[in-house]
Design a protein around this motif. Structure first.
Motif, PDB file in Angstrom:
ATOM      1  N   LYS A 586       0.793  -1.154   0.118  1.00  0.00           N
ATOM      2  CA  LYS A 586      -0.081  -0.045   0.055  1.00  0.00           C
ATOM      3  C   LYS A 586       0.859   1.322  -0.226  1.00  0.00           C
ATOM      4  O   LYS A 586       0.290   2.476  -0.090  1.00  0.00           O
ATOM      5  CB  LYS A 586      -0.815  -0.011   1.168  1.00  0.00           C
ATOM      6  N   VAL A 587       2.295   1.162   0.172  1.00  0.00           N
ATOM      7  CA  VAL A 587       2.991   2.364   0.270  1.00  0.00           C
ATOM      8  C   VAL A 587       3.439   2.970  -1.216  1.00  0.00           C
ATOM      9  O   VAL A 587       3.783   2.350  -1.921  1.00  0.00           O
ATOM     10  CB  VAL A 587       4.323   1.869   1.063  1.00  0.00           C
ATOM     11  N   TYR A 588       3.182   4.205  -1.275  1.00  0.00           N
ATOM     12  CA  TYR A 588       3.300   4.802  -2.385  1.00  0.00           C
ATOM     13  C   TYR A 588       4.242   5.931  -2.374  1.00  0.00           C
ATOM     14  O   TYR A 588       4.037   6.980  -1.116  1.00  0.00           O
ATOM     15  CB  TYR A 588       1.980   5.468  -3.368  1.00  0.00           C
ATOM     16  N   GLU A 589       4.995   6.600  -3.119  1.00  0.00           N
ATOM     17  CA  GLU A 589       5.741   7.878  -3.319  1.00  0.00           C
ATOM     18  C   GLU A 589       4.851   8.846  -3.928  1.00  0.00           C
ATOM     19  O   GLU A 589       4.257   8.697  -4.656  1.00  0.00           O
ATOM     20  CB  GLU A 589       6.825   7.834  -3.769  1.00  0.00           C
ATOM     21  N   PHE A 590       5.010  10.034  -3.375  1.00  0.00           N
ATOM     22  CA  PHE A 590       3.936  11.211  -3.422  1.00  0.00           C
ATOM     23  C   PHE A 590       3.742  11.705  -5.031  1.00  0.00           C
ATOM     24  O   PHE A 590       2.587  11.429  -5.608  1.00  0.00           O
ATOM     25  CB  PHE A 590       4.451  12.576  -2.614  1.00  0.00           C
ATOM     26  N   THR A 591       4.974  11.939  -5.939  1.00  0.00           N
ATOM     27  CA  THR A 591       5.072  12.351  -7.073  1.00  0.00           C
ATOM     28  C   THR A 591       4.287  11.321  -7.918  1.00  0.00           C
ATOM     29  O   THR A 591       3.559  11.757  -8.935  1.00  0.00           O
ATOM     30  CB  THR A 591       6.367  12.936  -7.584  1.00  0.00           C
ATOM     31  N   SER A 592       4.761   9.997  -7.857  1.00  0.00           N
ATOM     32  CA  SER A 592       4.528   9.128  -8.907  1.00  0.00           C
ATOM     33  C   SER A 592       2.879   8.953  -8.454  1.00  0.00           C
ATOM     34  O   SER A 592       1.921   8.433  -9.314  1.00  0.00           O
ATOM     35  CB  SER A 592       5.108   7.736  -8.718  1.00  0.00           C
ATOM     36  N   PHE A 593       2.522   8.771  -7.395  1.00  0.00           N
ATOM     37  CA  PHE A 593       1.117   8.592  -6.867  1.00  0.00           C
ATOM     38  C   PHE A 593       0.064   9.667  -7.493  1.00  0.00           C
ATOM     39  O   PHE A 593      -1.012   9.517  -8.089  1.00  0.00           O
ATOM     40  CB  PHE A 593       0.981   8.567  -5.347  1.00  0.00           C
ATOM     41  N   VAL A 594       0.500  10.877  -7.106  1.00  0.00           N
ATOM     42  CA  VAL A 594      -0.376  12.082  -7.599  1.00  0.00           C
ATOM     43  C   VAL A 594      -0.242  12.054  -9.133  1.00  0.00           C
ATOM     44  O   VAL A 594      -1.281  12.753  -9.878  1.00  0.00           O
ATOM     45  CB  VAL A 594       0.065  13.466  -7.122  1.00  0.00           C
ATOM     46  N   ALA A 595       1.032  11.864  -9.639  1.00  0.00           N
ATOM     47  CA  ALA A 595       1.019  11.941 -11.182  1.00  0.00           C
ATOM     48  C   ALA A 595      -0.231  11.151 -11.885  1.00  0.00           C
ATOM     49  O   ALA A 595      -0.789  11.345 -12.991  1.00  0.00           O
ATOM     50  CB  ALA A 595       2.325  11.751 -12.030  1.00  0.00           C
ATOM     51  N   GLU A 596      -0.084   9.729 -11.323  1.00  0.00           N
ATOM     52  CA  GLU A 596      -0.976   8.867 -11.902  1.00  0.00           C
ATOM     53  C   GLU A 596      -2.647   9.235 -11.760  1.00  0.00           C
ATOM     54  O   GLU A 596      -3.156   9.179 -12.589  1.00  0.00           O
ATOM     55  CB  GLU A 596      -0.755   7.425 -11.129  1.00  0.00           C
ATOM     56  N   ALA A 597      -2.659   9.582 -10.668  1.00  0.00           N
ATOM     57  CA  ALA A 597      -4.085  10.198 -10.138  1.00  0.00           C
ATOM     58  C   ALA A 597      -4.495  11.365 -11.362  1.00  0.00           C
ATOM     59  O   ALA A 597      -5.538  11.425 -11.862  1.00  0.00           O
ATOM     60  CB  ALA A 597      -4.274  10.688  -9.045  1.00  0.00           C
ATOM     61  N   TYR A 598      -3.475  12.370 -11.545  1.00  0.00           N
ATOM     62  CA  TYR A 598      -4.070  13.309 -12.269  1.00  0.00           C
ATOM     63  C   TYR A 598      -3.796  12.845 -13.936  1.00  0.00           C
ATOM     64  O   TYR A 598      -4.709  13.485 -14.592  1.00  0.00           O
ATOM     65  CB  TYR A 598      -2.654  14.571 -12.472  1.00  0.00           C
ATOM     66  N   GLU A 599      -3.242  11.826 -14.272  1.00  0.00           N
ATOM     67  CA  GLU A 599      -3.476  11.500 -15.673  1.00  0.00           C
ATOM     68  C   GLU A 599      -4.869  11.031 -15.815  1.00  0.00           C
ATOM     69  O   GLU A 599      -5.274  11.230 -16.761  1.00  0.00           O
ATOM     70  CB  GLU A 599      -2.186  10.349 -15.958  1.00  0.00           C
ATOM     71  N   LYS A 600      -5.149  10.156 -14.833  1.00  0.00           N
ATOM     72  CA  LYS A 600      -6.669   9.698 -14.786  1.00  0.00           C
ATOM     73  C   LYS A 600      -7.604  10.561 -15.002  1.00  0.00           C
ATOM     74  O   LYS A 600      -8.649  10.577 -15.779  1.00  0.00           O
ATOM     75  CB  LYS A 600      -6.834   8.714 -13.774  1.00  0.00           C
ATOM     76  N   ALA A 601      -7.398  11.609 -14.197  1.00  0.00           N
ATOM     77  CA  ALA A 601      -8.215  12.795 -14.227  1.00  0.00           C
ATOM     78  C   ALA A 601      -8.109  13.980 -15.354  1.00  0.00           C
ATOM     79  O   ALA A 601      -8.568  15.002 -15.471  1.00  0.00           O
ATOM     80  CB  ALA A 601      -8.278  13.485 -13.013  1.00  0.00           C
ATOM     81  N   ASP A 602      -6.971  13.451 -16.446  1.00  0.00           N
ATOM     82  CA  ASP A 602      -6.732  14.159 -17.422  1.00  0.00           C
ATOM     83  C   ASP A 602      -6.291  15.891 -16.683  1.00  0.00           C
ATOM     84  O   ASP A 602      -6.446  16.974 -17.506  1.00  0.00           O
ATOM     85  CB  ASP A 602      -7.905  14.766 -18.173  1.00  0.00           C
ATOM     86  N   ARG A 603      -5.544  15.634 -15.870  1.00  0.00           N
ATOM     87  CA  ARG A 603      -4.896  17.118 -15.425  1.00  0.00           C
ATOM     88  C   ARG A 603      -3.506  17.145 -15.676  1.00  0.00           C
ATOM     89  O   ARG A 603      -2.753  18.172 -14.998  1.00  0.00           O
ATOM     90  CB  ARG A 603      -5.110  17.138 -13.795  1.00  0.00           C
ATOM     91  N   LEU A 604      -2.783  16.192 -16.385  1.00  0.00           N
ATOM     92  CA  LEU A 604      -1.477  16.522 -16.710  1.00  0.00           C
ATOM     93  C   LEU A 604      -1.014  17.240 -17.941  1.00  0.00           C
ATOM     94  O   LEU A 604      -0.461  16.794 -18.880  1.00  0.00           O
ATOM     95  CB  LEU A 604      -0.775  14.812 -16.829  1.00  0.00           C
ATOM     96  N   ILE A 605      -1.677  18.456 -17.947  1.00  0.00           N
ATOM     97  CA  ILE A 605      -1.782  19.073 -19.238  1.00  0.00           C
ATOM     98  C   ILE A 605      -0.469  20.099 -19.206  1.00  0.00           C
ATOM     99  O   ILE A 605      -0.405  20.858 -18.084  1.00  0.00           O
ATOM    100  CB  ILE A 605      -3.019  20.115 -19.402  1.00  0.00           C
TER     101      ILE A 605
END
Lengths: 722, 205
Positions: A586-605
């Motif tokens: 269950k352990v994640y690193e912040f930037t990789s976790f958020v980047a993945e979530a943002y990608e799913k939400a189309d926020r990596l523009i």
């Protein structure tokens, strides 16, 4: 000789050696590009490294059989074979050969193993005339110095110093003209070759299949050493053995490229069994077979071969590239390592082949940045092996008393540790300026020379969370536990706030288990595994009880410790290993976790803002976790910012936990270079994703470039969310 | 003359040697300071050597390869008849190599990836001609080129039981003083390959 060493003083001398600093500085600037150029015509460096690693691993797993086969092959060709358990055995055997064959003059071609056992001194003391023939080694033997690098032994000298040694040896004034010196050396050493009775060489590899040894040189001295004298003695360590003739290619496609940035060295020589030699006896030329003696040296090597961890050193081909990229070696050179082998691999070999006492003096000269691991031909996990040696040492001898108090009584006890940090926050007031400590009085002054130290925050994150967590979303998609780590909790609580805000913005519920303790990395760094286990168990229990979907770290070192080290700590404990495996999933690193979530939400523009930001790759993030794209994706998408890259963005900033404090004299020049690269990028903000780097770089900026701001990526993203 | 393998060409096959690796070889060899002179026949080879002798003002030469190839033997004979001091007997080579100005020998095959030539030098005389004089010339058949070291060692593993062999990739060099490249520290300062552009007909014959 080495046990009373004052290592700090030796380092200080090297840091003030302008000749050394100049030579190493120029070399380091060129090495990485030159190495890659040498590899430009291979399909995959990784494939080559893997094939070497696999071949070496396979060999060490069967080292006894391979050694037996090598011995049988050598004998079958007519060579003499001797297994030496240590340096004394080599010396005794060699002296016997010399006496039996009326040997008076010996020429040598680079053998680190002979340096390891101090062979030259022994031979000279026994009345033999011994000459090193590698130019660098020859100059050093004249100077009475040790090599500072395995491939470039005299890199620490300049031409004036070399000329002085030439003059001293030849008893004539030799000008500091390099061409002149080279030709002088050719003349003098040519006579040595022609007159020698015995040639003594090392070996880059020994082939079990046919008993051949291989020698890689540029000068050609090994070729002469193995051609002209009537006796050839080969001193080879077990780690150089390979099973098949074809396996040699696996070494040869990597060793010259990594070692000297060449696709191949000038000479690559293989000798199997006795070969003809023509010489004059009583005025007549005769042809006869040369005597060949192979001495297979143990001296601690077999013990390593049978150790589940240290057998990894057999993957070393002695290319010395781990020195070339080491932030510490490239500052202080090889001599401070004290024994024969220097750099990362040298620290390990000193411990395994020389003594643990010598290892202790230098065991901290690894910053753990893992740059060496990324280029090592045999893919040796050098920092891990150093840590393993430290751990074994602590297991056998315990921690020194002051460290024991810090580690076992303070760090392992969360309440005491946290109380002390709170007291420190008050105690530092007289020296604090804003968020940093700019000057420390008296003998601490060096710590703040060119770097301000971070101040402990007035109010740690743990005291702020209850208010923050009230803003948790009503219908969250995930429940996330924040593992803050000590730095975010006590030094950068505002970054902790940003992390929480970013997660809440993603419609996630954040919890902060208050019983969480330090991840344990500093304790492990000192080699105290038992205390680290206690700390780890505490954290596992606390986060199990939190019952969450995700455990998030905004510090790559904490994330790496959870993922990798906790598993290793409990390798022999089935119950805990299972618990650890379950929870670390269950352990994640912040930037990789958020980047993945943002990608799913189309926020990596990708956006283009007016503020220029450059990114510093933390060693643990980049090489430890393999995360380097996601932080950049987040910065590219950050409103108001434009990402610009800086030179050597992935080079260590010099902090590495306690190292930056204990060895501030090494840490500060590394930091200075980092600050200069940040300035040269033209960025007004430097982004990091690691609080330890943040601490170090913030301190450097405060004194050297206060106009540049430092921000954790969480802070940059959160700005826009306000 | 003693050799590790009496006929390396028996090991070559299309999958090992191929002239298509010539460009790689030439590029890498030159980058390693090897001089390459392509000739279309042995008369030209003889002329080339004669020019090198003149330009270096060489007084004596030690040479091997005449036993393997009548064409090379002819060159040596012709040079001798032109008044060049050339030694080809093994004891004469041993005696004169330390003072000779040029050494000549042969290479078995070349490696595209690295610009190296593989030399079979089991005999003492074949080694000293390549190490003691300041100039070393080797003959190479341009068809005998392998792709990389991996293929090179596939060939070697079939022919190498015992003896002395290896690779040469440019002249003797050092960078031990201030990392400045200097040629000719122990071995030759010039390494010249004379490439004979004749179809693969085995060795140098």
């Amino acid at each position: 000789m080495t046990n009373n060493r004052n290592i700090k003083k030796e380092i200080d001398v090297k840091l003030h050696d302008e000749v050394l600093r100049d030579a190493l500085g120029r070399f380091v600037d060129q090495y990485s590009d030159a190495r890659l150029k040498a590899y430009a015509n291979v399909d995959s460096i990784e494939d080559l490294r893997d094939s070497l690693k696999e071949m070496k691993q396979e060999t060490v797993a069967h080292i006894e059989e391979i050694a037996d086969e090598f011995e049988a092959s050598v004998k079958q060709k007519g060579g003499q074979f001797y297994r030496a358990k240590d340096g004394d055995a080599v010396k005794k055997y060699l002296l016997k050969i010399c006496q039996e064959n009326n040997v008076q003059r010996i020429v040598k071609s680079k053998s680190m193993a002979s340096e390891e056992i101090h062979l030259n001194k022994f031979l000279i003391d026994n009345g033999l005339h011994v000459k090193e023939t590698d130019l660098g080694e020859w100059m050093l033997s004249v100077a009475g110095q040790r090599p500072s690098h395995m491939i470039m032994p005299a890199i620490h000298l300049n031409r004036q110093q070399c000329a002085d040694f030439f003059s001293q040896e030849l008893q004539e004034k030799v000008p500091d003209d390099i061409d002149f010196m080279i030709h002088k050396a050719r003349e003098v050493l040519r006579d040595e070759f022609l007159q020698a009775d015995m040639g003594l060489t090392g070996a880059n590899f020994g082939i079990a299949e046919n008993g051949a040894i291989g020698l890689v040189t540029n000068e050609g001295n090994a070729r002469l050493t193995t051609t002209l004298p009537r006796i050839h003695v080969i001193l080879i360590g077990y780690e150089k053995l390979i099973p098949k003739i074809e396996d040699a290619a696996k070494i040869l496609r990597l060793l010259p490229r990594n070692g000297t940035c060449q696709r191949m060295t000038s000479y690559m020589t293989m000798v199997a069994g006795p070969t003809p030699v023509i010489r004059k006896v009583n005025g007549n030329w005769i042809e006869e077979d040369r005597q060949v003696h192979v001495i297979l040296l143990d001296n601690g090597r077999l013990k390593s071969a049978h150790d589940p961890k240290f057998k990894e050193v057999y993957q070393c081909v002695r290319c010395a590239s781990c020195l070339n990229v080491c932030p510490i070696w490239t500052l202080v050179g090889g001599h401070v390592y004290g024994h024969i082998y220097s750099g990362g691999i040298g620290v390990i070999l000193t411990g395994l082949l020389n003594s643990m006492e010598d290892f202790n003096k230098i065991s901290e000269l690894c910053i753990g940045c893992r740059k060496c691991v990324s280029i090592c031909p045999g893919k040796i996990n050098i920092p891990d092996l150093i840590e393993e040696l430290r751990a074994q040492n602590v297991k056998n001898n315990g921690l020194s008393l002051p460290l024991k108090v810090v580690v076992q009584d303070i760090l392992a006890n969360r309440k005491i540790f946290h109380t002390l940090l709170r007291i420190a926050s008050i105690g530092q007031k007289p020296v604090q300026t804003g968020n940093v400590i700019r000057h420390l009085p008296m003998f601490f002054a060096k710590l703040t020379n060119g770097r301000s130290l971070p101040a402990i925050a007035d109010e740690p994150l743990r005291d702020r969370v209850s208010k923050l967590l009230k803003k948790n979303p009503p219908a969250p998609v995930k429940r996330v536990a924040f593992f803050s780590g000590c730095n975010i909790d006590f030094v950068f609580p505002k970054t902790g706030q940003s992390v929480i805000r970013v997660l809440q913005d993603l419609n996630m519920e954040v919890v902060f288990p208050e019983q969480q303790n330090c991840c344990g990395k500093p304790v492990l760094g000192m080699g105290d595994r038992e205390t680290a286990k206690n700390i780890a168990k505490n954290n596992v229990i606390v986060f199990e009880e939190a019952v969450v979907d995700v455990i998030l770290c905004a510090c790559p070192t904490c994330a790496e410790t959870w993922h990798k080290t906790y598993l290793e700590l409990f390798a022999d404990d089935q119950e805990w290993a299972d618990r650890v495996r379950k929870i670390t999933a269950k352990v994640y690193e912040f930037t990789s976790f958020v980047a993945e979530a943002y990608e799913k939400a189309d926020r990596l523009i990708k956006t283009k803002g007016s503020k220029k930001v450059t990114y510093h790759d933390s060693c643990h993030m980049n090489r430890g976790l393999g995360i380097f794209q996601q932080p950049r994706q987040l910065l590219n998408a950050a409103v108001d910012y434009e990402l610009v890259e800086m030179k050597n963005c992935d080079k260590c900033c010099g902090m590495a936990g306690a190292f930056g404090m204990k060895y501030s004299e090494i840490s500060l020049p590394i930091l200075k270079e980092k600050i200069e690269n940040i300035k040269a990028s033209g960025a007004d903000t430097i982004a990091v994703a690691c609080p330890a780097c943040m601490m170090q770089i913030q301190g450097g900026l405060d004194q050297q470039a206060p106009e540049i701001k430092i921000k954790h990526i969480a802070d940059i993203i959160a700005e826009h969310l306000e | 003359m003693k050799k590790v393998c009496s006929d390396w060409t028996k090991i070559f096959s299309q999958e090992f040697v191929n002239p298509i690796f010539w460009n790689d070889f030439e590029l890498n060899a030159k980058a390693a300071h090897t001089e390459i002179i392509k000739v279309s026949n042995f008369e030209e080879a003889q002329m080339t050597i004669f020019n090198i002798i003149r330009s270096t003002k060489a007084k004596s030469i030690v040479a091997v390869g005449n036993e393997e190839s009548t064409k090379i033997a002819n060159i040596y004979n012709n040079l001798y008849n032109l008044g060049v001091q050339i030694y080809t007997d093994k004891f004469a080579i041993a005696e004169n190599a330390p003072t000779a100005d040029i050494g000549i020998s042969t290479a078995e095959f070349a490696v595209g990836e690295t610009g190296s030539v593989c030399v079979d030098c089991y005999s003492y005389e074949s080694r000293v001609v390549g190490m003691l004089p300041p100039v070393h010339i080797v003959f190479l058949n341009c068809n005998n080129i392998v792709k990389n070291m991996t293929t090179a060692f596939k060939v070697i593993s079939q022919g190498f039981k015992n003896g002395y062999m290896g690779f040469i990739t440019g002249p003797s060099r050092t960078a031990d003083i201030e990392r400045v490249l200097s040629l000719g520290v122990h071995g030759p300062s010039r390494f010249i390959i004379i490439v004979v552009d004749v179809p693969a007909i085995g060795g140098m014959n």
